[in-house]
Design a protein around this motif. Structure first.
Motif, PDB file in Angstrom:
ATOM      1  N   GLN A  14       0.803  -1.218   0.000  1.00  0.00           N
ATOM      2  CA  GLN A  14       0.000   0.000   0.000  1.00  0.00           C
ATOM      3  C   GLN A  14       0.836   1.268   0.000  1.00  0.00           C
ATOM      4  O   GLN A  14       0.459   2.271  -0.609  1.00  0.00           O
ATOM      5  CB  GLN A  14      -0.929   0.022   1.220  1.00  0.00           C
ATOM      6  CG  GLN A  14      -2.047  -1.002   1.170  1.00  0.00           C
ATOM      7  CD  GLN A  14      -2.956  -0.886   2.372  1.00  0.00           C
ATOM      8  OE1 GLN A  14      -2.522  -0.517   3.462  1.00  0.00           O
ATOM      9  NE2 GLN A  14      -4.226  -1.196   2.191  1.00  0.00           N
ATOM     10  N   PHE A  15       1.984   1.250   0.689  1.00  0.00           N
ATOM     11  CA  PHE A  15       2.701   2.485   0.960  1.00  0.00           C
ATOM     12  C   PHE A  15       3.945   2.707   0.109  1.00  0.00           C
ATOM     13  O   PHE A  15       4.423   3.850   0.008  1.00  0.00           O
ATOM     14  CB  PHE A  15       3.119   2.544   2.433  1.00  0.00           C
ATOM     15  CG  PHE A  15       1.961   2.579   3.377  1.00  0.00           C
ATOM     16  CD1 PHE A  15       0.892   3.430   3.160  1.00  0.00           C
ATOM     17  CD2 PHE A  15       1.918   1.742   4.487  1.00  0.00           C
ATOM     18  CE1 PHE A  15      -0.181   3.463   4.015  1.00  0.00           C
ATOM     19  CE2 PHE A  15       0.844   1.764   5.349  1.00  0.00           C
ATOM     20  CZ  PHE A  15      -0.216   2.623   5.114  1.00  0.00           C
ATOM     21  N   LEU A  16       4.514   1.671  -0.478  1.00  0.00           N
ATOM     22  CA  LEU A  16       5.725   1.879  -1.276  1.00  0.00           C
ATOM     23  C   LEU A  16       5.423   2.761  -2.473  1.00  0.00           C
ATOM     24  O   LEU A  16       4.315   2.722  -3.029  1.00  0.00           O
ATOM     25  CB  LEU A  16       6.298   0.540  -1.740  1.00  0.00           C
ATOM     26  CG  LEU A  16       7.079  -0.266  -0.701  1.00  0.00           C
ATOM     27  CD1 LEU A  16       7.505  -1.597  -1.291  1.00  0.00           C
ATOM     28  CD2 LEU A  16       8.296   0.502  -0.209  1.00  0.00           C
ATOM     29  N   PRO A  17       6.391   3.583  -2.912  1.00  0.00           N
ATOM     30  CA  PRO A  17       6.169   4.455  -4.076  1.00  0.00           C
ATOM     31  C   PRO A  17       5.680   3.673  -5.285  1.00  0.00           C
ATOM     32  O   PRO A  17       6.209   2.621  -5.622  1.00  0.00           O
ATOM     33  CB  PRO A  17       7.557   5.059  -4.318  1.00  0.00           C
ATOM     34  CG  PRO A  17       8.196   5.057  -2.979  1.00  0.00           C
ATOM     35  CD  PRO A  17       7.707   3.795  -2.299  1.00  0.00           C
ATOM     36  N   GLY A  18       4.640   4.203  -5.921  1.00  0.00           N
ATOM     37  CA  GLY A  18       4.057   3.554  -7.077  1.00  0.00           C
ATOM     38  C   GLY A  18       2.757   2.851  -6.765  1.00  0.00           C
ATOM     39  O   GLY A  18       1.998   2.513  -7.674  1.00  0.00           O
ATOM     40  N   ALA A  19       2.466   2.615  -5.485  1.00  0.00           N
ATOM     41  CA  ALA A  19       1.213   1.967  -5.118  1.00  0.00           C
ATOM     42  C   ALA A  19       0.080   2.981  -5.122  1.00  0.00           C
ATOM     43  O   ALA A  19       0.279   4.185  -5.129  1.00  0.00           O
ATOM     44  CB  ALA A  19       1.327   1.332  -3.729  1.00  0.00           C
TER      45      ALA A  19
END
Length: 220
Positions: A14-19
């Motif tokens: 949910q939180f990693l860049p691109g999600a």
């Protein structure tokens, strides 16, 4: 351990860049935008940029850490996930601890990488950049912990929660900013050590403070 791993993988997705259709890229893009716009605001004076660039990076890191606060815990509370986890014997403190790790992994390492092009834009030399990177490594976990605590405290607010979160984070993060940015003018070691100590304390208390706040919001 399986529950912790499942929670961590879910949170990272949910939180990693691109999600979430790119929403999680906002802190990183904001950080780079501040670094790019600051030279235009103060002018091309290289001495001024070098003297103030490290502090600007720290302020940009703080502001970037504030951006995702409204989606750290509130969506899961509204969807009833905390109730389901409680029924399965997963304590709120455990969920908050895993969420804290995922939150830091989603912005801390990426801000450290983004500091490389930012240092070039601000004219920061290699030695100063090393101090900045070490300071960010020591301080960003503390920023993540503050964010989790504030998100938990304001999770039950129906309106104005995001604005209140930002107002609460800034004064609480002042010690980290003082010692982190101050390490640039004191040789680095002392300021970084104090920054790391503050971060360690914040990371230690965040799961308990956040868990208690979420439990109060869920049961209230």
């Amino acid at each position: 351990m399986s529950a912790i791993r499942t929670l961590l993988l879910r949170d990272l997705a949910q939180f990693l860049p691109g999600a979430r259709k790119g929403n999680t890229l906002l802190p990183l893009l904001f950080f780079l935008a501040v670094a790019m716009l600051y030279p235009f605001a103060v002018g091309p004076n290289p001495n001024l940029l070098v003297a103030t660039g490290g502090g600007v990076i720290w302020v940009a890191a703080l502001l970037a850490a504030i951006l995702p606060l409204d989606r750290l815990l509130a969506p899961d509370l509204e969807a009833g996930f905390f109730d389901q986890w409680a029924l399965r014997g997963v304590a709120e403190e455990m969920v908050v601890a895993v969420r804290l790790l995922a939150h830091w992994l989603s912005f801390g390492p990426f801000l450290m990488l983004a500091a490389l092009p930012a240092s070039a834009l601000l004219g920061i030399d290699g030695a100063t950049l090393r101090t900045v990177e070490l300071g960010l490594l020591a301080g960003t976990p503390g920023l993540a912990a503050i964010g989790i605590i504030i998100a938990a405290v304001t999770v039950g607010l129906r309106s104005g929660g995001a604005a209140l979160s930002g107002l609460l984070v800034i004064p609480l993060a002042v010690p980290l900013l003082i010692f982190g940015a101050g390490s640039l003018s004191t040789g680095g070691e002392g300021g970084i050590a104090l920054t790391a100590a503050i971060s360690l304390v914040l990371v230690a208390i965040a799961p308990f403070a956040g868990g208690a706040a979420i439990r109060a919001a869920r049961e209230g």
